[in-house]
Design a protein around this motif. Structure first.
Motif, PDB file in Angstrom:
ATOM      1  N   TYR A  15       0.755  -1.413   0.059  1.00 17.33           N
ATOM      2  CA  TYR A  15      -0.046   0.032  -0.208  1.00 17.33           C
ATOM      3  C   TYR A  15       0.967   1.219   0.126  1.00 17.33           C
ATOM      4  N   THR A  18       2.497   1.671  -3.166  1.00 10.11           N
ATOM      5  CA  THR A  18       1.564   1.961  -4.250  1.00 10.11           C
ATOM      6  C   THR A  18       1.402   3.671  -4.017  1.00 10.11           C
ATOM      7  N   GLU A  32      -6.207  14.110   0.310  1.00 13.03           N
ATOM      8  CA  GLU A  32      -7.045  12.965  -0.359  1.00 13.03           C
ATOM      9  C   GLU A  32      -8.321  13.679  -1.204  1.00 13.03           C
ATOM     10  N   ASP A  37      -7.805   6.653  -5.800  1.00 10.48           N
ATOM     11  CA  ASP A  37      -7.988   5.458  -5.748  1.00 10.48           C
ATOM     12  C   ASP A  37      -7.898   4.769  -4.109  1.00 10.48           C
ATOM     13  N   ALA A  38      -8.925   3.977  -3.490  1.00 12.89           N
ATOM     14  CA  ALA A  38      -8.702   3.323  -2.200  1.00 12.89           C
ATOM     15  C   ALA A  38      -7.614   2.822  -1.814  1.00 12.89           C
ATOM     16  N   THR A  39      -6.793   2.318  -2.547  1.00 11.07           N
ATOM     17  CA  THR A  39      -5.398   1.569  -2.582  1.00 11.07           C
ATOM     18  C   THR A  39      -4.346   2.941  -1.848  1.00 11.07           C
ATOM     19  N   SER A  41      -4.946   6.024  -1.486  1.00 11.03           N
ATOM     20  CA  SER A  41      -5.576   6.657  -0.112  1.00 11.03           C
ATOM     21  C   SER A  41      -5.153   5.798   1.084  1.00 11.03           C
ATOM     22  N   PRO A 114      -3.334  -4.218  -3.125  1.00  6.79           N
ATOM     23  CA  PRO A 114      -2.940  -3.723  -4.580  1.00  6.79           C
ATOM     24  C   PRO A 114      -2.320  -4.961  -5.605  1.00  6.79           C
TER      25      PRO A 114
END
Length: 143
Positions: A15, A18, A32, A37-39, A41, A114
């Motif tokens: 994470y 990424t 944010e 993207d959630a990953t 974030s 991810p």
């Protein structure tokens, strides 16, 4: 709550890398938005917590400062596997030195891990796509 920091560091590093790959060193400070993207974030949230940047005006430890330096270095060379390994080791060391941080992060809900997608193609005029929801036209029938 006892946390296996070795496993947690292993789980968190993808994470963090990424987020670093997406935003470089700005992953520590970028705000944010809904489009993030959630990953990424989640990786940013991890990095901010680990480096102490989640609480303004707080003193940081030597481990947190070292981790922030590695984030900057990895941002300059996001494909450097050695720096990614250093990041993982520093995350583990920091969480060992600060079990409260490890316990806090261990309790966070995580988005899907991810993944890396590899797409290859061969042959003249062969398209390479990850997802296709329509027709792919490569042109006429001549070479």
């Amino acid at each position: 709550m006892s946390v296996d920091v070795v496993q947690l560091a292993q789980d968190l590093t993808p994470y963090a890398t990424t987020a670093i790959t997406a935003y470089g060193a700005a992953a520590l400070t970028r705000v944010e938005s809904d489009a993030v993207d959630a990953t990424v974030s989640f990786g940013q949230r991890i990095l901010r917590r680990l480096t102490g940047r989640d609480t303004p005006d707080s003193d940081t430890s030597a481990e947190q400062d070292a981790l922030a330096e590695t984030v900057s270095e990895l941002a300059g060379s996001p494909d450097d596997a050695d720096l990614a390994a250093v990041l993982r080791v520093q995350i583990r060391r920091l969480m060992t030195a600060h079990p409260d941080i490890a316990a806090d992060i261990a309790g966070w809900a995580r988005p899907a891990a991810p993944t890396t997608v590899t797409i290859s193609t061969s042959g003249e005029r062969s398209p390479a796509v990850q997802n296709n929801y329509g027709t792919i036209h490569t042109g006429d029938s001549t070479a």
